[in-house]
Scaffold this active site. Sequence first.
Site, PDB file in Angstrom:
ATOM      1  CG  ASP A  90      -2.218   0.840   0.913  1.00  0.00           C
ATOM      2  OD1 ASP A  90      -2.175   1.676  -0.011  1.00  0.00           O
ATOM      3  OD2 ASP A  90      -3.227   0.682   1.624  1.00  0.00           O
ATOM      4  CD  GLU A 115      -6.817   5.697   2.283  1.00  0.00           C
ATOM      5  OE1 GLU A 115      -5.927   5.345   3.060  1.00  0.00           O
ATOM      6  OE2 GLU A 115      -6.597   5.963   1.087  1.00  0.00           O
TER       7      GLU A 115
HETATM    8  C1  BGC Z   1      -5.131   3.138   0.148  1.00  0.00           C
HETATM    9  C2  BGC Z   1      -5.305   2.083  -0.928  1.00  0.00           C
HETATM   10  C3  BGC Z   1      -5.119   2.701  -2.289  1.00  0.00           C
HETATM   11  C4  BGC Z   1      -3.777   3.401  -2.339  1.00  0.00           C
HETATM   12  C5  BGC Z   1      -3.465   4.031  -3.686  1.00  0.00           C
HETATM   13  C6  BGC Z   1      -3.887   3.986  -0.034  1.00  0.00           C
HETATM   14  O1  BGC Z   1      -3.868   5.081   0.813  1.00  0.00           O
HETATM   15  O2  BGC Z   1      -5.090   2.496   1.408  1.00  0.00           O
HETATM   16  O3  BGC Z   1      -6.569   1.497  -0.814  1.00  0.00           O
HETATM   17  O4  BGC Z   1      -5.232   1.715  -3.278  1.00  0.00           O
HETATM   18  O5  BGC Z   1      -3.750   4.432  -1.368  1.00  0.00           O
HETATM   19  O6  BGC Z   1      -4.159   5.195  -3.884  1.00  0.00           O
END
Ligand code: BGC
Length: 641
Positions: A314, A532
Site C-alpha cells: 500500500d 480512509e
Molecule cells: C489506500 C489504498 C489505495 C492506495 C493508492 C492507499 O492510501 O489504502 O486502498 O489503493 O492508497 O491510492
Amino acid sequence: MSVAERGSALAGCRRWWTLAIGLIHLSGAAAFAASPDWLTAHDTEIRELVGRMTLEEKVGQMTQPELGALAGPGDIRSLFLGSVLSGGNSDPAGGNGVREWTATYEACQREALETRLRIPILYGIDAVHGHNNVLGAVIFPHQIGLGCTRDAALVEKVAQTTANEMRATGIQWTFAPCLAVPKDIRWGRTYEGFSEDPAIVSELGAAAVRGFQGAKLGGPDSVVACAKHFVADGGTTFGTAPTGGLLDQGDARIDEKTLRETHLAPYRAAINAGVATIMPSYSSWQGVKCSGNKALLTGLLKKELGFEGFLISDYNAIDQLVPPTGPVSGLTGDNAPGQVETPNYKKCIEISINAGMDMVMVTKRYPEFIRLLQELVREGAVPMARIDDAVTRILRVKFAQGLLNERAALKPSPLARKAFGSPAHREIARQAVRQSLVLLKNNEMKALPLKSDAKRILVAGRGADDLGTQCGGWTIDWQGRRGAVTTGGTTILAALRKAFDAGTTIDYSPDGSGANGADVAVVVVGEAPYAEMHGDRADLSLSAEDVQTVANVKAAGLPVVVVVLSGRPLLLDGVADSADALVAAWLPGTEGDGIADILTGTHSPTGKLSFAWPVRANAPSGGKAPTQSPPIFPMGFGLGY
Ligand code: BGC
C-alpha cells in the site's frame, strides 16, 4: 500449529488439494484455494527472460512511483520501472478528462517500450466505483450499496463496465475490489466493503474479480484486479490506529480462528477466481504490520493458499515497518504530499521484501528505494532468489494480460472510448443504484411510493441536489467533495423532476422550510464525503442540521420520506420516528435516476441490509462497536412495496 508452520506444511499438499476441490466441488467459501493455471502458463518464457535481466532491471520492475512524483516519464526508461500509479490526487498535469488520462498513459508506456527488454508498465489506479478519477466516467454505488443487492451477476457487470471504461484510457490495473469485512462501522472505510458478513464479501468479491479480469486475463476489456487490504483491515480494534486515529491502519487484536474464518475467507474466493494481485494492509495483526509479516504474506497467502500473482504494497506502507526515530511530517498513506521520515528505510525495505512483498508502492522516494534494494541484494540481506520470485510474479501478470506477447493489448481501446460514460453504461449503474436501495420503514401513511398525481412535492436537505455527496470519497479527488463534482450525473432532485410530468410541481428547499401545502416531502440527509482515516468517527449521529431539516418539514404536518446518503448505517435519533418512510441509499454515485425509480414505484425495493443498523448511540472509546449493540434493523432487513 502457527500460520507459518502450517504454511510450509501445507505447501506440498496444495496441488493435491486443488485436485480434491475439483472433485468434491467446494463452494466459494472453500477451505482451500489456488490460483488458476492460466496465471503460470508463461513460466518457461519468464524463466528465460528473468535469466537475461540485470539487477537494475529486476529492481526497476519491483518499483512503483506515483505519477505526480515522477521527475519525468524518462525515469521509467532510465530506471526500468515496472509500474506507475495514480493515487487519489495524482492526476495528469493537463486535466482530468479521458484525453489527458489517455495521453498520460501512452506517454508512460512509450518510455517503458524503449527499454532494452521492452517490458511494458502496468499503470495502477483506484477505480473503486467506476473509473472514478476520470471526468465523465460513470460512477457506480460504493461497495456497501452493491452488498445490499446480493446480486453477484450485477456486481460482475459493474466491474466489467468499469474495466471497459478503464481500457478507454489504456489503464489496465485497478486497486479493487476491497475485500474488507468491516466489523466496526465507525471505520472510515466501511463503505468500501460489501458487507460485515464474510460469505457475502466472498461471493461478491469473486464476482468483481471475474468482472474486472474476465474468466482469465488478456481479454480486450479485462483489467488486472487487486484484492485489498490483506488481511483483517476491517477487523482493527477501536483506538489502535496510528497517529492518534481511531481504527484505520490499526491493530486487529483477534485470534487466528477469527482471522481465518472472517477476514481470510474472501481471499480464498478471490484467489480461486484468479485475482492476479493482492495488496497487503497498512494495518497490523496482533501487533505485527501485515506489510512485513512473512507468515501471512509468504506462509499463508503464497504457500498455503497458492497465490501465484504478485503483492503490491500500500501507499508508503512499508515506511511504517520500523518505527521512525525522527520527526513525523504527515500521515503515511495520505495521498497528499508529506512523507514520514524513516531513517531506517533500508531496514523497512529488507523486512518487507523478505516477507514476500513483490512490488512496492514507493510513491515519491523511488530513486532511494532502488538504490537501497540493490545494496541489500549485493550485501546478501535480500536473496537474489527472492528478487527473482518477485519479478517472475510481476511478469506472470504482464504476460497473462497480454502486455508482453500481444502488443495490441497495450493500446487504449477506441471501442471502449466510444462507450465511455455512455447511456448504456449509465443504465447499468442505474440498475445497481435501484437494487442497492434498502427500504427500512414505510408506515401506515404509505408515503412511498410517491403518488404520480401529487400536486406538489417538496424536496429538502443538502444532499438532494449534490452530486458530490451522492458519490462520496474516491470521486475525482481522493476525499471526494460536496457539491457539483465536475463530472456528469443526475442528482436526486434532478431525477425526481424528470420522473414527474408537468402536473406535479417539485420545489427544492435545502433546510426544509416552505413545506406547507405540499402533498409529501422527500428529505435527503447523510454524511459529507470522506476517505480512509478521515472518515473514522466515534459518533455516528446525524448532523444537527439534518435533524433540523427533517423537523422543519415534519412541522408542516405532511408525510415525510427520509433518504439517507451515507457510507455506513448512521444513528437515526431524532429522525427515524418522524419519518413515515425511510430509505438507505448509501453512496449511489452519478445515477440518481435509480433512486427516483424506487421513490416513484416504477420498481419495488429489493435491497437487503449488508450490515446491521445499530440502535445505540456512541459506543464509548474502546468499547463495543455500535454494530454489536442490538440493531434497530438487522442484517438482511429490507422491505418491499
Ligand atoms: C489506500 C489504498 C489505495 C492506495 C493508492 C492507499 O492510501 O489504502 O486502498 O489503493 O492508497 O491510492
